[in-house]
Scaffold this active site. Structure first.
Site, PDB file in Angstrom:
ATOM      1  CG  ASP A  46      -2.298   0.580   0.920  1.00 10.63           C
ATOM      2  OD1 ASP A  46      -2.370   1.815   0.805  1.00 10.63           O
ATOM      3  OD2 ASP A  46      -3.276  -0.182   0.805  1.00 10.63           O
ATOM      4  CG  HIS A 266      -5.354   3.787   0.795  1.00 17.29           C
ATOM      5  ND1 HIS A 266      -4.919   2.500   0.568  1.00 17.29           N
ATOM      6  CD2 HIS A 266      -6.617   3.840   0.325  1.00 17.29           C
ATOM      7  CE1 HIS A 266      -5.887   1.814  -0.026  1.00 17.29           C
ATOM      8  NE2 HIS A 266      -6.927   2.599  -0.178  1.00 17.29           N
ATOM      9  CB  SER A 463      -9.169   0.456  -0.390  1.00 19.91           C
ATOM     10  OG  SER A 463      -8.631   0.688  -1.662  1.00 19.91           O
TER      11      SER A 463
END
Length: 1317
Positions: A46, A266, A463
């Site tokens: 990520d 994220h 996600s």
């Protein structure tokens, strides 16, 4: 009145913040609290994980939570190959700062590796915006506002004192006005390049360590020393204000420092969902609080947060590189599960370098790979890559929202039934696979990095669904390991698919096999842990390479047979024990619930590929999308569920009748929140655009809808032919949207009510098709081809043709000026010994004017996961090596603003096969440059009018089925007398090189919607630049050195000759040519070192033979000026006084040879009617250039001598070789006089005058004027020397804030080396 405790619902639904009930995780952990992920390791592919975020410090059993952090992208790399040693207790960093070494540092070798890093290169975009704002408010605005107020007050006081200034007073006023103008300009152009931190790396005898000087003062005592994260778990905020937690790793024996940060929040959010452990707030726990986490940063901060092939391959290489020895925490590098909430859409999935390596990780190393399906719904076939690769081994996850999530996370007024999110990507994959294996909660309020200055945040997407499944699988594996039960990636995938809760009333393409159910999956894994197919992957091939059957093209009016091959592969297939392969035999019963599929009932499977055929008959199906699958059950144990499946999707479109207008109308269609209406239609062959109209009815409430229209084209991503729009409609309103279509291909048109848009509504909508079809979907025209004939057909209805060609971009072709292939370091070696090589290419180009550019390596563009090459990345640098921008495989994402100047673009391509890289050693690059203004080509409806540039095309009404030719003429050329002269067009032809072209579009429709959406690519190839015409009425002004060749025309002998020239002998011509050649070599030879004697000898001889020859005097003066430097070096002026005196004498001699009064008289003429006026003008221009050059050089030397005296350097008399040489002591008045002489012929801002103008300003202490003129020099070419000058002038003006800002940015703007890949 009731008390608040009686009326307020204080029972907050915390279980919906990070949902676990929906998938049975809560119940499972209540039942098996020790199966919470303990003993498992999750890799997060990520944007990077913050080990300082809440819940990411320790596991539920007290182990470190984040056990390794790696920046695989290279964005955090620092070149630390420069080695220095301590001197007087300090070392010198690459910024030039003295770095004081603390006494307690251990460094047996005494050698330190140094580098420099711009902090902003480590910041995510949001953090950079915050820090830039804070720095401006703290470091810039207070000082700048004060400086502006002081400057305005000084000017006001001066104007009061001198209402009508004269002479020197005017210059003072101008300087004050310049200061105000400069301050305003500085505020307008304010740009913060960020702080530059010195990086120090050393080996302490046990491990490599690094220290980053965040003080920017060299005080390393106040800075943190870190070791590699895996060994030390060291991390800290870069600064107190940014709270960006970084760590370090080392490569290449200390020559590369890897600073690990994050490119967004994220990755931390994803890791928190998967595995956070918050003992004081258990509702914040992730799915597997006992699991450990490894952070692999695959997002490249240089690209925003885009993943790169380099990063992905490095991450996979690290996972394959399992170590035999254990670290201090008992970890050998083994990864159990990968979560990848990243991905792109790929043109095809059956091949590609990265996909092959993904298969290796799963199939050869037994790692379970979880991937988000994507957020590109609600249309079908919108699955990203991964999970869509060449095998179905990756678990793809769709996003589901439950009623509890709606209340807790989204604060909806009403709880709605659980549903897939509107935006979650839908299957099937284009080649027919499921795409979505299962679904899971796709939203959570979870921990985020400290740099966001918040503890938790709501994020939603697939996600968020993927780490839920990832954590759940870690929980399952924790239980399996505790019970010592075997498993494989394949048995885990089959277990969660077989036991998922399929929701009959929800979209099958969004949920896959259904909602994950952990308890059921665990029971399945335990019960069938010894099944013979546990370690076997069944590879299903439909046709040549598809993973399923996907029938979408055509009307589906015929039955069709499909060949299917199923082949078993064992885990680590090439290295597996032969006996299980020999013994492998499973008898399958095949079933399918769809009556329109015919298939065999049984299949006897052994260790080999087994083909069979099925027949799909869609003729009786209704229009729409239909899904089923052939399921294979082990006849010996049917209850364990399907062992493999063959997914089948049939899309049956509606057809548009030829005798009707191509419109589809839908009346009074009812929508609930989350309702999706799909319409499949075979687009008429002649259609080129469509219009979708939504109209609200009288009782319609304000509602949000998603419009999504997709056509799938062979070997192209779903986005190629797509329209996606969120619209809001209210009572009796209308939304009208057009989009391009391609005739003959099935269109899916989706109208979906947003899942969270409350209330039921009914609307009317329609879909209509239009068409003006050119004979070619893209048009290429060569400027030398003459008139281009193009036919346009209207095939559906009456349409008005009004063609417009707009060219907005100029594209030039660059070839590399340098290329090399090199073997990379240890982190780029795939186990066991597969060396990765890197091709490095360098391209140089010049930009004449500030513009926007877009580099494009066309051979490799738009390919990432599907590319046969591993990676491509380019970085753009200015002439000072400052990194301006970077880009990768998708050129449309990168439009770079650049100023005038020289640039170098460095690009790399990687692969383990060197011969493939050698093939690209001359790879061309397209550089698109935005034109200053849009160019248009003239279009005509008749060839005759086009030929004579007559009447241009007017709108033409075309009946259905009719064709109209149009004629396109090239851009006007000055050699074509019949064409009008257009300066903007001629600009585009100027300097055209081979392969250069203009790019734009051609629109054909007059219709407002059609001309916006129905556009076709138009490429105009530029012909060679027209030859320059010979003019009899003027010529260009020659350069100063050659300029004075004819200035002796003022001599009496030449003036008597008049216009008639004497005939010269060949010997005379030879002697003059020889003289001019020798003169030209004077400046080339220079006066440095041993060349001084040679230069002196040549000049002395020529001066004796040709006294008062201006080109000779100018060339010698140029040599002297080059020797002294620009600005003149005080040290050299004083150490070589004889040269200083000679330079002044030469300047005076040149000035005396030019008749200034005659020059002034000539340039004062308004009109010169003499027959030889052009020749006279040329001679006068040459004399003026020589005069200005001499005055400027004289003024510069005298100014430097005066400024040196002011600084206390006043060696007026210098003795050299027994001879006393007296240097002049010029006064400001003498220097002013020289400037006045110059201003008679040129402005002080003229580029040739600026060097002296700056010195003149300094003599008069006009620092505002000096700064403004120096900045003008910077506009031509930026350099560190000029910036240092500006720094001095800012300090002289007392603008310390600006001086500090400029000085702090120097290491960023002028780095010692290029940024590494």
């Amino acid at each position: 009145m009731a008390s608040p405790s009686e009326t307020v619902d204080s029972d907050f639904p915390v279980w919906g913040l990070l949902p676990k009930k929906e998938t049975g995780v809560s119940a499972f952990l209540n039942k098996y609290p020790e199966y919470d992920g303990r003993g498992t390791v999750i890799a997060i592919f990520d944007s990077g994980v913050d080990p300082g975020a809440d819940g990411l410090q320790v596991t539920s059993d007290g182990k470190p939570k984040v056990i390794e952090r790696v920046d695989c992208s290279g964005a955090g790399d620092v070149d630390t190959s420069s080695v220095v040693e301590v001197k007087d207790g300090a070392i010198t960093g690459l910024t030039g700062r003295k770095l004081r070494i603390p006494k307690d540092w251990k460094n047996p070798s005494g050698k330190y590796h140094v580098g420099v890093k711009n902090a902003f290169e480590l910041y995510p975009s949001k953090l950079r915006e915050r820090i830039e704002k804070e720095r401006k408010e703290r470091l810039w605005e207070p000082g700048h506002k004060k400086a502006q107020a002081d400057a305005a007050r000084k000017l006001q006081e001066f104007e009061t004192k001198y209402p009508q200034p004269t002479g020197a007073e005017k210059l003072i006023k101008e300087d004050l006005e310049n200061q105000i103008e400069l301050l305003a300009s500085m505020e307008k152009k304010y740009y913060d390049p960020g702080p530059a931190y010195d990086c120090v790396v050393f080996y302490d005898g046990d491990m490599w360590r690094a220290c980053i000087d965040t003080t920017e003062e060299g005080d390393l005592e106040k800075c943190i020393v870190m070791g590699p994260f895996r060994k030390t778990r060291d991390f800290a905020p870069l600064t107190k204000s940014d709270q960006l937690h970084y760590s370090v790793n080392f490569h290449d024996d200390g020559n590369t420092l890897e600073i690990v940060s994050m490119c967004s929040s994220h990755g931390t959010h994803v890791a928190s969902i998967a595995a956070a452990y918050c003992p004081d707030s258990p509702e914040k726990n992730g799915i597997a609080p006992g699991a450990q986490v490894v952070s692999f940063t695959i997002g490249d901060n240089r690209l925003g947060s885009m993943e790169t092939g380099t990063a992905l391959v490095r991450a996979m290489t690290r996972i394959m590189s399992k170590e035999e020895s254990l670290d201090d925490d008992g970890w050998n590098g083994h990864i159990d599960v990968i979560n990848m909430s990243y991905g792109e859409h790929a043109h095809w999935s059956n091949s590609g370098r990265i996909g092959e390596l993904m298969n290796e990780v799963i199939n050869n190393y037994g790692v379970i790979w979880i991937a988000s399906a994507g957020n590109h719904g609600p249309a079908l076939c919108t699955i990203g890559t991964p999970p869509d690769i060449s095998t179905n081994a990756v678990i793809g996850v769709g996003a589901y929202v439950s009623p509890d999530m709606m209340a807790a996370e989204y604060s909806l007024r009403k709880k709605l039934p659980g549903t897939p999110y509107t935006w979650t990507s839908r299957g099937p994959t284009i080649d027919g696979d499921f795409g979505v294996s299962i679904c899971a909660p796709g939203g959570a309020i979870a921990s985020v990095p400290a740099f966001t200055l918040r503890g938790t945040q709501l994020m939603n997407g697939t996600s968020m669904a993927a780490p839920h499944v990832c954590g759940a699988i870690a929980v399952l594996l924790s239980g399996m390991k505790s019970l010592s039960l075997p498993y494989s990636p394949y048995s885990v995938k089959r277990a969660i698919e077989s036991t998922a809760q399929f929701m009959e009333d929800l979209d099958v393409f969004a949920q896959g096999h259904g909602l994950l159910q952990v308890e059921r999956a665990f029971a399945h894994l335990c019960k069938y842990s010894n099944a013979c197919e546990r370690d076997v992957r069944f590879h299903v091939t439909c046709g040549t390479s598809s993973k399923g059957i996907h029938m979408r093209g055509g009307l589906q009016d015929k039955a069709k047979e499909h060949s299917i091959t199923v082949e078993p592969f064992f885990l680590k297939n090439d290295y597996a024990d032969p006996k299980p392969k020999i013994d492998f035999n499973v008898r399958f019963a095949l079933t399918c619930s769809a009556p329109w599929v015919e298939y065999p009932n049984h299949l006897d499977m052994m260790y080999m590929a087994r083909p069979f055929a099925i027949k799909v008959d869609p003729t009786a199906l209704e229009t729409g999308a239909h899904f089923t699958s052939i399921k294979a059950f082990d006849v010996a144990c049917v209850e364990k569920g399907p062992v493999f499946e063959v997914p089948i999707t049939v899309v049956k479109p509606a057809s548009v009748e030829r005798n009707e207008l191509p419109d589809m109308v839908f009346k009074d269609v009812h929508f609930k929140p989350g309702t999706i209406k799909r319409h499949f239609v075979q687009v008429p062959e002649d259609a080129t655009w469509a219009v979708l109209r939504l109209k609200a009815r009288k009782d319609t409430k304000n509602s949000r809808f998603v419009l999504h229209c997709v056509q799938l084209r062979p070997q192209l991503v779903c986005k190629t032919q797509e329209f996606h729009k969120m619209v809001s409609i209210s009572q009796q309103s209308e939304a009208v949207h057009g989009f391009p279509v391609k005739g003959g291909i099935v269109l899916e048109a989706v109208v979906a009510k947003w899942w969270a848009s409350l209330g039921d509504v009914s609307i009317d909508y329609s879909l209509s098709f239009h068409g003006l079809k050119p004979e070619s979907p893209s048009v290429t025209m060569h400027g030398a081809d003459g008139i281009l004939h193009l036919e346009v057909k209207s095939g559906l209805r009456h349409e008005e043709l009004a063609p417009v060609i707009s060219l907005k971009t100029q594209v030039q072709v660059l070839r590399p000026n340098d290329s090399k292939v090199c073997a990379l370091g240890s982190r780029d070696v795939i186990p066991p010994e597969r060396q990765i090589y890197e091709l490095q290419l360098s391209y140089s180009f010049h930009i004449n004017k500030a513009t926007e550019i877009s580099p494009n390596s066309a051979l490799l563009s738009d390919l990432l996961y599907e590319s046969e090459y591993e990676s491509q990345l380019w970085m753009l640098f200015d002439s000072n090596k400052q990194l301006i921008a970077a880009g990768d495989a998708y050129p449309c994402k990168y439009l770079v603003k650049v100023e005038k100047g020289d640039f170098i673009l460095k690009m790399h391509v990687r692969h383990e096969r060197r011969e493939l890289l050698d093939r690209l050693s001359d790879l061309t690059l397209l550089l698109a440059q935005k034109l200053p203004s849009t160019l248009t080509l003239d279009v005509y409806t008749s060839h005759s009018q086009a030929l004579v540039a007559g009447k241009k095309a007017q709108p033409v009404s075309l009946a259905p089925g009719s064709t109209q030719p149009i004629y396109i003429t090239p851009l006007p050329n000055e050699n074509w007398s019949n064409h009008r002269k257009r300066p903007d067009s001629m600009w585009s032809l100027k300097g055209a090189t081979m392969g250069q072209y203009l790019s734009g579009t051609i629109s054909l429709a007059k219709d407002e919607i059609g001309k916006k959406v129905d556009l076709y690519s138009f490429r105009y190839i530029l012909p060679p630049e027209p030859p320059k015409k010979q003019s009899n009425n003027g010529s260009k002004v020659a350069a100063a050195a050659a300029a004075a060749a004819a200035t002796c025309s003022s001599s009496s002998a030449e003036s008597k000759e008049g216009s008639k020239e004497k005939e010269r002998s060949k010997a005379d011509e030879f002697n003059e040519a020889l003289r001019d050649m020798q003169i030209s070599w004077l400046s080339k030879i220079g006066l440095r070192g041993a060349n001084m004697e040679l230069n002196n000898t040549i000049f002395a001889k020529l001066n004796a033979d040709f006294p008062d020859h201006l080109p000779l005097l100018l060339a010698r003066l140029q040599s002297l000026s080059d020797f002294f430097g620009e600005p003149n070096s005080t040290e050299l002026l004083f150490s070589h006084p004889h040269l200083t005196v000679e330079a002044l004498a030469l300047a005076n001699q040149i000035i005396s040879l030019v008749n200034q009064e005659k020059l002034l008289a000539f340039f004062g003429l308004k009109n010169d009617s003499r027959p030889d006026s052009a020749k006279i003008k040329t001679q006068m221009e040459k004399q003026k250039a020589a005069l200005i050059d001499a005055l400027v050089r004289k003024g510069s030397i005298l100014s430097e001598l005066h400024l040196a005296a002011q600084r206390g350097l006043d060696p007026v008399e210098v003795v050299q070789e027994g001879v006393e040489i007296v240097l002049p002591s010029p006064t400001p008045a003498e220097i002013d006089a020289i400037m006045k002489d110059i201003l008679k012929f040129a402005d002080y801002s003229d580029s040739k005058v600026i060097p002296f103008s700056i010195q003149h300003a300094l003599v008069n202490e006009h620092y505002g004027r000096a700064l403004k003129l120096t900045q003008k020099q910077q506009e031509e070419k930026q350099s560190r020397d000029l910036d240092v000058k500006c720094l001095q002038y800012l300090q002289n003006l007392g603008w310390e804030h600006a001086a500090h800002h400029l000085e702090a940015g120097l290491p960023v703007r002028y780095p010692a080396t290029y940024h590494p890949f």
